[in-house]
Scaffold this motif. Structure first.
Motif, PDB file in Angstrom:
ATOM      1  N   SER A 104      12.313 -46.435  36.294  1.00  0.00           N
ATOM      2  CA  SER A 104      12.520 -45.297  37.200  1.00  0.00           C
ATOM      3  C   SER A 104      12.950 -44.049  36.441  1.00  0.00           C
ATOM      4  O   SER A 104      12.462 -42.940  36.706  1.00  0.00           O
ATOM      5  N   ARG A 120      11.093 -40.435  36.238  1.00  0.00           N
ATOM      6  CA  ARG A 120      11.800 -39.234  36.683  1.00  0.00           C
ATOM      7  C   ARG A 120      11.781 -38.146  35.614  1.00  0.00           C
ATOM      8  O   ARG A 120      11.619 -36.960  35.907  1.00  0.00           O
ATOM      9  N   ASP A 151      13.171 -46.109  44.581  1.00  0.00           N
ATOM     10  CA  ASP A 151      13.694 -45.086  45.477  1.00  0.00           C
ATOM     11  C   ASP A 151      12.528 -44.399  46.191  1.00  0.00           C
ATOM     12  O   ASP A 151      11.843 -43.559  45.622  1.00  0.00           O
ATOM     13  N   ARG A 152      12.312 -44.738  47.465  1.00  0.00           N
ATOM     14  CA  ARG A 152      11.165 -44.189  48.198  1.00  0.00           C
ATOM     15  C   ARG A 152      11.376 -42.740  48.627  1.00  0.00           C
ATOM     16  O   ARG A 152      10.458 -42.124  49.148  1.00  0.00           O
ATOM     17  N   THR A 153      12.564 -42.196  48.438  1.00  0.00           N
ATOM     18  CA  THR A 153      12.751 -40.774  48.724  1.00  0.00           C
ATOM     19  C   THR A 153      12.211 -39.909  47.584  1.00  0.00           C
ATOM     20  O   THR A 153      11.986 -38.709  47.767  1.00  0.00           O
ATOM     21  N   PHE A 154      11.995 -40.521  46.425  1.00  0.00           N
ATOM     22  CA  PHE A 154      11.491 -39.778  45.265  1.00  0.00           C
ATOM     23  C   PHE A 154      10.112 -40.273  44.835  1.00  0.00           C
ATOM     24  O   PHE A 154       9.269 -39.480  44.423  1.00  0.00           O
ATOM     25  N   SER A 169       6.438 -42.441  45.325  1.00  0.00           N
ATOM     26  CA  SER A 169       5.408 -43.092  46.125  1.00  0.00           C
ATOM     27  C   SER A 169       5.072 -44.400  45.424  1.00  0.00           C
ATOM     28  O   SER A 169       5.091 -44.463  44.184  1.00  0.00           O
ATOM     29  N   GLU A 172       6.408 -38.608  43.800  1.00  0.00           N
ATOM     30  CA  GLU A 172       5.543 -38.107  44.872  1.00  0.00           C
ATOM     31  C   GLU A 172       5.151 -36.653  44.657  1.00  0.00           C
ATOM     32  O   GLU A 172       4.012 -36.261  44.925  1.00  0.00           O
ATOM     33  N   GLU A 173       6.061 -35.854  44.131  1.00  0.00           N
ATOM     34  CA  GLU A 173       5.759 -34.432  43.946  1.00  0.00           C
ATOM     35  C   GLU A 173       4.816 -34.185  42.778  1.00  0.00           C
ATOM     36  O   GLU A 173       4.326 -33.069  42.594  1.00  0.00           O
TER      37      GLU A 173
END
Length: 261
Positions: free
Chosen positions: A51, A55, A69-72, A74, A182-183
């Motif tokens: 991760s 990141r 972490d699915r908030t960050f 996909s 995701e971004e």
């Protein structure tokens, strides 16, 4: 080379991180076949560091173990691994084909700090001290100090002649997924998504489209040059039997006309 000239830049590669036990070979092969001008570089990472690597942008996507972490991130789940227990070959567990978690209740089970299993409560009895890595835990099992529960691919990765493993029928599996920030869903990420999902190269959702086959152009017949005569058909111009060159029918034998009676 003058100071104003720029050196040619190399084609940027797509970096795919993968954790121990993950097998990216099939998807790498398909990528290289479809996108030969976009090299894919593999980045091996520890499971607990995957991760952070993604990141930081040190890899564009990764084959990781869930959860993430699915908030960050996909993530697309790819497959679920069977869970096994690693034991010495002379251990009583080695005498059977399968076991349950209850069979480990009285056994010391190593729980390394990089354990990839998402336990609410690890099975068996805890060791006095947790080993730092899965590799360290394997060494302890080989020394006769407890057992180790891992995904099957890790048991194979740490294969030793003096160890074996057995399936645990009621243990949770370990999910392997393709994950990326995701971004940072780039065109190349979309290409990889299409590959791992089994889309064909001509899929409407696949970005890398194969060139459409070109239709064969029919050769146009060139018009005859002005004033040129067409070649006579085969046999044309030859008089039929019994005719003159002028086209008048030929008579039979020539002779004196017969008198009428």
């Amino acid at each position: 080379m003058t100071g104003t000239e720029k050196t040619p830049t190399a084609t940027p590669s797509f970096r795919l991180a993968y954790v121990p036990g993950a097998t990216p070979a099939k998807w790498v092969r398909i990528w290289n076949e479809r996108l030969p001008d976009s090299p894919l570089a593999l980045v091996p990472v520890a499971a607990d560091e995957a991760s952070d690597v993604l990141r930081r942008g040190d890899a564009d996507a990764g084959l990781v173990r869930l959860p993430v972490d699915r908030t960050f991130f996909s993530a697309i789940p790819l497959y679920t691994e069977t869970t096994v227990v690693l034991v010495p070959k002379d251990h009583v567990v080695a005498a059977v084909e399968e076991i349950t978690l209850a069979d480990l209740a009285d056994e010391i089970v190593q729980h390394p700090l990089d354990d990839v299993m998402d336990w609410e409560r690890p099975p068996g009895q805890p060791a006095v001290e947790r080993p730092a890595t899965t590799a360290d835990a394997v060494e302890l099992v080989a020394a006769g100090v407890g057992l180790l529960v891992v995904p099957q691919s890790l048991a194979r990765l740490h294969h030793r002649r003096d160890l074996t493993y057995r399936t645990i029928t009621d243990a949770p599996g370990s999910d392997v997924a393709l994950a990326w920030p995701e971004e940072r869903t780039t065109d190349q990420v979309e290409d990889l998504i299409g590959i791992v999902r089994g889309r064909t190269v001509n899929s409407s959702r696949g970005r890398a489209q194969a060139p459409a086959p070109q239709e064969k152009k029919q050769e146009k017949k060139k018009p005859a040059a002005s004033g040129a005569k067409k070649a006579p058909a085969r046999g044309a111009g030859r008089p039929k039997p019994g005719t003159k060159q002028g086209g008048k029918p030929q008579s039979g034998k020539r002779g004196k006309p017969r008198k009428r009676s």
